[in-house]
Design a protein around this motif. Structure first.
Motif, PDB file in Angstrom:
ATOM      1  N   MET A  37       0.841  -1.182   0.000  1.00 54.88           N
ATOM      2  CA  MET A  37       0.000   0.000   0.000  1.00 54.88           C
ATOM      3  C   MET A  37       0.878   1.235   0.000  1.00 54.88           C
ATOM      4  O   MET A  37       1.851   1.311   0.722  1.00 54.88           O
ATOM      5  CB  MET A  37      -0.913   0.003   1.220  1.00 54.88           C
ATOM      6  N   GLY A  38       0.538   2.230  -0.878  1.00 55.47           N
ATOM      7  CA  GLY A  38       1.375   3.394  -1.048  1.00 55.47           C
ATOM      8  C   GLY A  38       1.408   4.294   0.165  1.00 55.47           C
ATOM      9  O   GLY A  38       0.448   4.384   0.942  1.00 55.47           O
ATOM     10  N   LEU A  39       2.523   4.982   0.312  1.00 59.12           N
ATOM     11  CA  LEU A  39       2.709   5.904   1.423  1.00 59.12           C
ATOM     12  C   LEU A  39       1.671   7.021   1.370  1.00 59.12           C
ATOM     13  O   LEU A  39       1.141   7.438   2.400  1.00 59.12           O
ATOM     14  CB  LEU A  39       4.127   6.481   1.351  1.00 59.12           C
ATOM     15  N   ARG A  40       1.360   7.484   0.164  1.00 63.91           N
ATOM     16  CA  ARG A  40       0.424   8.594   0.028  1.00 63.91           C
ATOM     17  C   ARG A  40      -0.954   8.221   0.555  1.00 63.91           C
ATOM     18  O   ARG A  40      -1.604   9.020   1.242  1.00 63.91           O
ATOM     19  CB  ARG A  40       0.320   9.009  -1.444  1.00 63.91           C
ATOM     20  N   ARG A  41      -1.399   6.995   0.268  1.00 61.90           N
ATOM     21  CA  ARG A  41      -2.732   6.592   0.723  1.00 61.90           C
ATOM     22  C   ARG A  41      -2.769   6.447   2.246  1.00 61.90           C
ATOM     23  O   ARG A  41      -3.742   6.829   2.893  1.00 61.90           O
ATOM     24  CB  ARG A  41      -3.147   5.279   0.062  1.00 61.90           C
ATOM     25  N   ARG A  42      -1.710   5.898   2.822  1.00 63.37           N
ATOM     26  CA  ARG A  42      -1.653   5.786   4.286  1.00 63.37           C
ATOM     27  C   ARG A  42      -1.702   7.175   4.926  1.00 63.37           C
ATOM     28  O   ARG A  42      -2.408   7.399   5.914  1.00 63.37           O
ATOM     29  CB  ARG A  42      -0.370   5.061   4.706  1.00 63.37           C
ATOM     30  N   LEU A  43      -0.917   8.088   4.375  1.00 64.06           N
ATOM     31  CA  LEU A  43      -0.873   9.440   4.904  1.00 64.06           C
ATOM     32  C   LEU A  43      -2.232  10.111   4.786  1.00 64.06           C
ATOM     33  O   LEU A  43      -2.728  10.734   5.732  1.00 64.06           O
ATOM     34  CB  LEU A  43       0.189  10.253   4.165  1.00 64.06           C
ATOM     35  N   TRP A  44      -2.870   9.967   3.639  1.00 63.60           N
ATOM     36  CA  TRP A  44      -4.166  10.608   3.427  1.00 63.60           C
ATOM     37  C   TRP A  44      -5.231  10.032   4.356  1.00 63.60           C
ATOM     38  O   TRP A  44      -6.083  10.763   4.858  1.00 63.60           O
ATOM     39  CB  TRP A  44      -4.600  10.466   1.972  1.00 63.60           C
ATOM     40  N   THR A  45      -5.177   8.729   4.589  1.00 58.75           N
ATOM     41  CA  THR A  45      -6.132   8.108   5.512  1.00 58.75           C
ATOM     42  C   THR A  45      -5.969   8.683   6.909  1.00 58.75           C
ATOM     43  O   THR A  45      -6.950   9.017   7.587  1.00 58.75           O
ATOM     44  CB  THR A  45      -5.941   6.580   5.555  1.00 58.75           C
ATOM     45  N   GLY A  46      -4.729   8.794   7.361  1.00 59.58           N
ATOM     46  CA  GLY A  46      -4.484   9.355   8.681  1.00 59.58           C
ATOM     47  C   GLY A  46      -4.922  10.802   8.781  1.00 59.58           C
ATOM     48  O   GLY A  46      -5.498  11.225   9.788  1.00 59.58           O
ATOM     49  N   ILE A  47      -4.675  11.590   7.732  1.00 58.68           N
ATOM     50  CA  ILE A  47      -5.090  12.988   7.732  1.00 58.68           C
ATOM     51  C   ILE A  47      -6.611  13.085   7.750  1.00 58.68           C
ATOM     52  O   ILE A  47      -7.193  13.918   8.467  1.00 58.68           O
ATOM     53  CB  ILE A  47      -4.507  13.720   6.508  1.00 58.68           C
ATOM     54  N   THR A  48      -7.295  12.232   6.974  1.00 58.29           N
ATOM     55  CA  THR A  48      -8.755  12.224   6.978  1.00 58.29           C
ATOM     56  C   THR A  48      -9.294  11.830   8.342  1.00 58.29           C
ATOM     57  O   THR A  48     -10.260  12.407   8.849  1.00 58.29           O
ATOM     58  CB  THR A  48      -9.287  11.253   5.908  1.00 58.29           C
ATOM     59  N   LEU A  49      -8.653  10.846   8.955  1.00 56.45           N
ATOM     60  CA  LEU A  49      -9.053  10.414  10.287  1.00 56.45           C
ATOM     61  C   LEU A  49      -8.888  11.563  11.282  1.00 56.45           C
ATOM     62  O   LEU A  49      -9.759  11.803  12.135  1.00 56.45           O
ATOM     63  CB  LEU A  49      -8.212   9.217  10.709  1.00 56.45           C
ATOM     64  N   ALA A  50      -7.764  12.267  11.204  1.00 51.91           N
ATOM     65  CA  ALA A  50      -7.537  13.408  12.085  1.00 51.91           C
ATOM     66  C   ALA A  50      -8.554  14.516  11.816  1.00 51.91           C
ATOM     67  O   ALA A  50      -9.065  15.137  12.751  1.00 51.91           O
ATOM     68  CB  ALA A  50      -6.113  13.930  11.896  1.00 51.91           C
ATOM     69  N   ARG A  51      -8.855  14.751  10.548  1.00 52.90           N
ATOM     70  CA  ARG A  51      -9.814  15.804  10.209  1.00 52.90           C
ATOM     71  C   ARG A  51     -11.198  15.491  10.761  1.00 52.90           C
ATOM     72  O   ARG A  51     -11.880  16.359  11.321  1.00 52.90           O
ATOM     73  CB  ARG A  51      -9.885  15.950   8.687  1.00 52.90           C
ATOM     74  N   ASP A  52     -11.614  14.240  10.637  1.00 54.07           N
ATOM     75  CA  ASP A  52     -12.915  13.857  11.175  1.00 54.07           C
ATOM     76  C   ASP A  52     -12.906  13.866  12.700  1.00 54.07           C
ATOM     77  O   ASP A  52     -13.919  14.146  13.335  1.00 54.07           O
ATOM     78  CB  ASP A  52     -13.314  12.471  10.662  1.00 54.07           C
ATOM     79  N   SER A  53     -11.744  13.555  13.292  1.00 54.94           N
ATOM     80  CA  SER A  53     -11.619  13.654  14.744  1.00 54.94           C
ATOM     81  C   SER A  53     -11.779  15.112  15.179  1.00 54.94           C
ATOM     82  O   SER A  53     -12.383  15.396  16.220  1.00 54.94           O
ATOM     83  CB  SER A  53     -10.262  13.119  15.204  1.00 54.94           C
ATOM     84  N   VAL A  54     -11.241  16.037  14.388  1.00 52.00           N
ATOM     85  CA  VAL A  54     -11.402  17.463  14.676  1.00 52.00           C
ATOM     86  C   VAL A  54     -12.872  17.853  14.604  1.00 52.00           C
ATOM     87  O   VAL A  54     -13.364  18.632  15.433  1.00 52.00           O
ATOM     88  CB  VAL A  54     -10.566  18.313  13.700  1.00 52.00           C
ATOM     89  N   SER A  55     -13.586  17.299  13.626  1.00 51.32           N
ATOM     90  CA  SER A  55     -15.022  17.599  13.501  1.00 51.32           C
ATOM     91  C   SER A  55     -15.778  17.153  14.743  1.00 51.32           C
ATOM     92  O   SER A  55     -16.618  17.883  15.279  1.00 51.32           O
ATOM     93  CB  SER A  55     -15.598  16.909  12.258  1.00 51.32           C
ATOM     94  N   LEU A  56     -15.477  15.947  15.222  1.00 46.61           N
ATOM     95  CA  LEU A  56     -16.120  15.458  16.441  1.00 46.61           C
ATOM     96  C   LEU A  56     -15.740  16.327  17.631  1.00 46.61           C
ATOM     97  O   LEU A  56     -16.588  16.669  18.470  1.00 46.61           O
ATOM     98  CB  LEU A  56     -15.729  14.000  16.683  1.00 46.61           C
ATOM     99  N   LEU A  57     -14.465  16.702  17.701  1.00 42.94           N
ATOM    100  CA  LEU A  57     -13.994  17.514  18.813  1.00 42.94           C
ATOM    101  C   LEU A  57     -14.610  18.906  18.767  1.00 42.94           C
ATOM    102  O   LEU A  57     -14.916  19.491  19.820  1.00 42.94           O
ATOM    103  CB  LEU A  57     -12.470  17.601  18.770  1.00 42.94           C
ATOM    104  N   ARG A  58     -14.800  19.439  17.583  1.00 46.21           N
ATOM    105  CA  ARG A  58     -15.410  20.764  17.457  1.00 46.21           C
ATOM    106  C   ARG A  58     -16.837  20.765  17.989  1.00 46.21           C
ATOM    107  O   ARG A  58     -17.283  21.727  18.625  1.00 46.21           O
ATOM    108  CB  ARG A  58     -15.398  21.201  15.989  1.00 46.21           C
TER     109      ARG A  58
END
Length: 288
Positions: free
Chosen positions: A1-22
């Motif tokens: 699995m490519g590095l870019r996809r792993r990174l993007w998944t983690g960033i999306t996860l963090a972004r959605d975590s921010v939405s919940l936290l907001r």
């Protein structure tokens, strides 16, 4: 699995975590109070040991008193941190299931599992001290062994706290169960952690830049510290909260096979073929 996809998944996860936290900013209280209480507990325990040094010196046991105080401080601070982390995770899952828990609700739920969480604090503290001793050794082999132990321990214990809180496992069962979940979702977990690590690094880099600008504008280290230290605390609290929220999302996906609320757009399956990482029971169910 490519590095870019792993990174993007983690960033999306963090972004959605921010939405919940907001939507639920009171979750920030868990790591904030945990950090303050942990530091206070350590200072009280270790400071008490230092206060007894004159008496201990007369008895010829000063080293033992210091070590005892440090041990109590380390374990106590670790237990406080674990307790509040468990409370954060309980409150996060309650939110994902449509409820609105308070900080007290989270801590009350965590306290019900205090024996397991305390045992985990003791074990994790002991392993942490061993790792630190190895990494501070002058032997290259010991340093490498410490690094390997640190990484392995982090992987094996990745889901220990949510398992202790959500599945009511005792200290003997949490490790095996955590390993099982990591084994079934290794791609998702590693991908998410990689991306979240990138986000955390970006937070602290921003703090360093702001502190550097303050120093450049004033030429004063004190001014840079006055600006940077509070921001570093904020970055730590936000990062710790996001990490707890994201770990609950990963746990929910790992145990149910479905993304929880707030995380429906996350491509958790960064490990490739999800069926290849499922347990035999899950694959059997899929074939019925």
């Amino acid at each position: 699995m490519g590095l870019r996809r792993r990174l993007w998944t983690g960033i999306t996860l963090a972004r959605d975590s921010v939405s919940l936290l907001r939507d639920h900013p009171h979750l920030l209280w868990f790591p904030l109070v945990a950090g303050a209480a942990g530091v206070a507990f350590f200072l009280l325990a270790f400071g008490g040991a230092l206060g007894l040094l004159p008496l201990a010196a007369l008895a010829g046991a000063s080293d033992a008193v210091v070590l005892a105080g440090a041990a109590v401080g380390y374990v106590g601070a670790s237990f406080v941190a674990v307790l509040f982390t468990a409370g954060l995770m309980f409150a996060t899952r309650e939110i994902m299931e449509g409820r609105d828990p308070t900080v007290r609700d989270g801590l009350r739920a965590a306290w019900r599992h205090r024996s397991t969480l305390f045992a985990w604090a003791v074990v994790s503290t002991a392993v942490g001290l061993v790792v630190r001793a190895l990494q501070e050794s002058e032997s290259l082999g010991a340093v490498l062994a410490g690094a390997l132990l640190s990484v392995s321990w982090a992987v094996v214990t990745y889901f220990v706290v949510p398992v202790a809180v959500f599945e009511d496992e005792d200290i003997r069962g949490v490790f095996g169960r955590s390993v099982d979940i990591v084994r079934e979702t290794w791609g998702e977990s590693l991908g998410a952690e990689f991306g979240l690590g990138f986000v955390h690094a970006a937070l602290f880099l921003a703090v360093a830049v702001v502190a550097g600008l303050a120093f450049a504008a004033t030429g004063s280290v004190g001014a840079a510290a006055a600006v940077g230290l509070p921001l570093a605390v904020v970055a730590f609290v936000v990062g710790a909260t996001l990490n707890g929220v994201a770990k609950v999302a990963l746990y929910e996906y790992a145990t149910t096979g479905e993304p929880p609320a707030y995380f429906e757009n996350v491509d958790f399956d960064v490990g490739g073929d999800r069926s290849a990482s499922q347990s035999p029971l899950d694959r059997a169910r899929g074939g019925i």
